[in-house]
Structure formats: C-alpha cells, structure tokens
Design an enzyme around this catalytic site. Structure first.
Site, PDB file in Angstrom:
ATOM      1  N   ASP A   1       0.662  -1.267   0.156  1.00 25.23           N
ATOM      2  CA  ASP A   1       0.265   0.037  -0.015  1.00 25.23           C
ATOM      3  C   ASP A   1       0.900   1.229  -0.001  1.00 25.23           C
ATOM      4  O   ASP A   1       0.544   2.631  -0.555  1.00 25.23           O
ATOM      5  CB  ASP A   1      -0.870   0.056   1.301  1.00 25.23           C
ATOM      6  CG  ASP A   1      -2.004  -1.054   1.262  1.00 25.23           C
ATOM      7  OD1 ASP A   1      -2.440  -1.481  -0.165  1.00 25.23           O
ATOM      8  OD2 ASP A   1      -2.649  -1.435   2.093  1.00 25.23           O
ATOM      9  N   GLY A   2       2.034   1.323   0.715  1.00 30.61           N
ATOM     10  CA  GLY A   2       2.849   2.337   0.594  1.00 30.61           C
ATOM     11  C   GLY A   2       3.228   2.686  -0.747  1.00 30.61           C
ATOM     12  O   GLY A   2       3.357   3.777  -1.088  1.00 30.61           O
TER      13      GLY A   2
ATOM     14  N   ASN B   1      -4.989   9.531   1.815  1.00 29.53           N
ATOM     15  CA  ASN B   1      -5.510   8.853   2.841  1.00 29.53           C
ATOM     16  C   ASN B   1      -6.021   9.912   4.081  1.00 29.53           C
ATOM     17  O   ASN B   1      -7.197   9.898   4.130  1.00 29.53           O
ATOM     18  CB  ASN B   1      -4.585   7.887   3.574  1.00 29.53           C
ATOM     19  CG  ASN B   1      -4.641   6.422   2.841  1.00 29.53           C
ATOM     20  OD1 ASN B   1      -5.153   6.186   2.088  1.00 29.53           O
ATOM     21  ND2 ASN B   1      -3.630   5.597   3.485  1.00 29.53           N
ATOM     22  N   GLU B   2      -5.252  10.624   4.276  1.00 30.19           N
ATOM     23  CA  GLU B   2      -5.589  11.429   5.531  1.00 30.19           C
ATOM     24  C   GLU B   2      -4.653  12.541   5.764  1.00 30.19           C
ATOM     25  O   GLU B   2      -3.654  12.487   5.475  1.00 30.19           O
ATOM     26  CB  GLU B   2      -5.708  10.783   6.991  1.00 30.19           C
ATOM     27  CG  GLU B   2      -4.495  10.130   7.657  1.00 30.19           C
ATOM     28  CD  GLU B   2      -3.907   9.010   7.160  1.00 30.19           C
ATOM     29  OE1 GLU B   2      -2.787   9.023   6.951  1.00 30.19           O
ATOM     30  OE2 GLU B   2      -4.416   8.031   6.721  1.00 30.19           O
TER      31      GLU B   2
ATOM     32  N   ALA C   1     -11.407   6.455   0.992  1.00 34.63           N
ATOM     33  CA  ALA C   1     -10.120   5.784   0.651  1.00 34.63           C
ATOM     34  C   ALA C   1      -9.308   5.628   1.696  1.00 34.63           C
ATOM     35  O   ALA C   1      -8.794   4.449   2.157  1.00 34.63           O
ATOM     36  CB  ALA C   1      -9.513   6.210  -0.397  1.00 34.63           C
TER      37      ALA C   1
ATOM     38  N   THR D   1     -10.121   3.254   6.150  1.00 32.64           N
ATOM     39  CA  THR D   1      -9.687   2.014   6.856  1.00 32.64           C
ATOM     40  C   THR D   1      -8.144   1.950   7.451  1.00 32.64           C
ATOM     41  O   THR D   1      -7.853   0.661   7.753  1.00 32.64           O
ATOM     42  CB  THR D   1      -9.910   0.654   5.881  1.00 32.64           C
ATOM     43  OG1 THR D   1      -9.209   1.137   4.686  1.00 32.64           O
ATOM     44  CG2 THR D   1     -11.496   0.908   5.319  1.00 32.64           C
TER      45      THR D   1
ATOM     46  N   ASN E   1      -7.280   6.206  10.536  1.00 31.11           N
ATOM     47  CA  ASN E   1      -8.640   6.468  10.887  1.00 31.11           C
ATOM     48  C   ASN E   1      -9.218   5.431  11.505  1.00 31.11           C
ATOM     49  O   ASN E   1      -9.700   5.773  12.679  1.00 31.11           O
ATOM     50  CB  ASN E   1      -9.423   6.919   9.789  1.00 31.11           C
ATOM     51  CG  ASN E   1     -10.758   7.156  10.198  1.00 31.11           C
ATOM     52  OD1 ASN E   1     -11.104   8.279  10.844  1.00 31.11           O
ATOM     53  ND2 ASN E   1     -11.489   6.441   9.628  1.00 31.11           N
ATOM     54  N   LEU E   2      -9.282   4.330  11.139  1.00 28.40           N
ATOM     55  CA  LEU E   2      -9.786   3.239  11.638  1.00 28.40           C
ATOM     56  C   LEU E   2      -9.349   2.632  12.915  1.00 28.40           C
ATOM     57  O   LEU E   2      -9.649   2.197  13.999  1.00 28.40           O
ATOM     58  CB  LEU E   2      -9.950   1.858  10.683  1.00 28.40           C
ATOM     59  CG  LEU E   2     -10.499   0.679  11.251  1.00 28.40           C
ATOM     60  CD1 LEU E   2     -11.945   0.786  11.727  1.00 28.40           C
ATOM     61  CD2 LEU E   2     -10.493  -0.566  10.124  1.00 28.40           C
ATOM     62  N   SER E   3      -7.839   2.744  12.922  1.00 28.32           N
ATOM     63  CA  SER E   3      -6.990   2.284  14.191  1.00 28.32           C
ATOM     64  C   SER E   3      -7.327   3.280  15.556  1.00 28.32           C
ATOM     65  O   SER E   3      -6.587   2.790  16.551  1.00 28.32           O
ATOM     66  CB  SER E   3      -5.407   2.358  13.762  1.00 28.32           C
ATOM     67  OG  SER E   3      -5.049   3.623  13.561  1.00 28.32           O
TER      68      SER E   3
END
Length: 257
Positions: free
Chosen positions: A46-47, A116-117, A154, A157, A160-162
């Site tokens: 993903d990176g 992502n964020e 996107a 997950t 943000n989810l963690s």
C-alpha cells in the site's frame, strides 16, 4: 476490439520480492517508461500505491497495483499470467485527494495533498491544544489530545480506523474527522462531515505545545493553523480486478473480514 491500454509501465518498491517481480514482468510484457504509458502497474504494498498515486497525480494515468508487500489493501493479487487481459477487465475506482495548507509559527504557508488522511500530532510529551472549526464556525473551542485527523473514504480503513474512526464507503460524500487519544472533551469520538466542508484547525499555545501536520507522508513541524478540504480538481484512478474493487474491500472491512 480496441484495447483500453496500449502501453504500460512498471514501477516497484525496493523490496527484493517486488524487484524480482519487476524484472520478470518487464521481460515478459512490452513496456515503456512511465511518462509514455497509458497505465502504470505498481508492484509492492500500500505504501508504494500511495507513492505512485502522488507521483503521477495530475497525469490521469490509472494505476493497477499488484501486491508484493505486507497488507496490500489497495492492491490486486500478484500473478504473472494474463496481465494484459486483467488490465482490460479491471474496474476503475476514482478518488480525490485532500488539500492541506499548513501555516507554521513563522507565518510560512506549506501546501500538500493527501490520499488517505491529513493528521496533526503533538511533538512533545505534552498533549496538543486545538481549536476545531468547520466552514469557519467553531465546533470545539479546545480539544486536548495527541492529535486529530481528517480522512477520505479511501483512507478511512487505515489510520482513521486504528484510532476508532468510522469506515466510510468509497462513494460516500463524506470526510471523517477523528480525534487521536482525546483527553478533553472525553466523550467526543469524532464527526462525519460532508466532503465539501472546509475544516480549520488552530493550534493553541503553539510555542509551548508544538504540533506537526502530516499529509500522508509529508510532514510540516511547528504549525500554527491548518486548513483542509477535498480537492475535486484532481482525479486519482486505481484499477482493480472484478469482484476485488476498493468498494468491496471497504464493505468487507465493515463486517470484520
């Protein structure tokens, strides 16, 4: 039948497995340099996908990732066979990045984009003190926390989810605003905002309680205030195998598998 992609380019992470796959695929399939390609095949995790989306941002080149990393949430399964057919059958997922403008304590503005964020973090042992506004209206006069983040669907997950944020369907017109280890107000667990919202975060006591701002992997330290909004002028296109789309993966995450 005309093909969608007449020329492809390969990029890969530095991991040995990814480099081995790069060599094999370059020998097996005709390929060009990324600048001349209709599509990019990214080999890694993903990176690497995030790096590739940033690298080719603004070019409208679709990116087809194959997993040679650890998790590979954004990637397709790796296979040497039938790559051209898989590309032609792939489904498109279009996302828009966040635009972050961060001013440091010297008044210098820094601009970056995040897929992502955008996150803000305390830089020392002391918690940060933040004032949170949405569309210029103050919503939290003082948030004492390790930080706060704004996530796209996107990215919902990922980090943000963690930290307890809500998973957002990919096509949801929303942003997730999520605190990181909030001390006060204790009961605030975050908010879901329309994706046209303009978010402003001011650092209170910026000299004594320094805070950094990070857009994906780009960090600016000692910021005084940050503005975040979705940049709809930029389309980022990922390609996924049928039945393996990003929408489907996000839906699976919501049910815990």
């Amino acid at each position: 039948m005309a093909r969608r992609f007449n020329s492809i380019a390969f990029v890969a992470s530095a991991a040995p497995d990814a480099q081995d796959a790069l060599k094999t695929l370059q020998e097996r399939y005709p390929n060009v340099v990324p600048e001349a390609a209709d599509a990019i095949v990214a080999l890694g995790g993903d990176g690497l996908m995030l790096q590739s989306l940033h690298r080719f941002m603004g070019t409208a080149k679709p990116i087809y990732g194959m997993n040679k990393g650890t998790i590979g949430f954004l990637m397709n399964d790796f296979r040497e066979e039938d790559l051209i057919a898989r590309l032609e059958a792939a489904e498109r997922s279009v996302v828009h990045p966040l635009l972050m403008v961060a001013w440091d304590v010297h008044g210098v503005a820094h601009t970056s984009r995040a897929i992502n964020e955008v996150a803000m973090f305390r830089q020392t042992y002391q918690a940060g003190k933040l004032r949170v506004s949405v569309d210029s209206q103050v919503r939290i006069p003082e948030l004492i926390a390790d930080g706060i983040l704004v996530s796209t669907p996107a990215g919902s997950t990922a980090y943000n989810l963690s930290v307890g944020g809500t998973i957002l369907p990919l096509n949801a017109p929303l942003l997730a605003l999520t605190p990181i280890s909030a001390f006060r107000p204790r009961r605030w667990r975050g908010a879901l905002l329309p994706d046209y919202a303009k978010i402003q975060i001011e650092v209170l006591e910026a000299e004594n309680r320094p805070v950094s701002a990070v857009a994906d992997h780009t960090e600016f330290r000692n910021v005084s205030h940050v503005h975040v909004s979705m940049d709809r002028s930029v389309d980022l296109v990922m390609l996924h195998d049928p039945g393996h789309s990003l929408d489907e993966r996000i839906l699976r995450e919501q049910f815990g598998y």
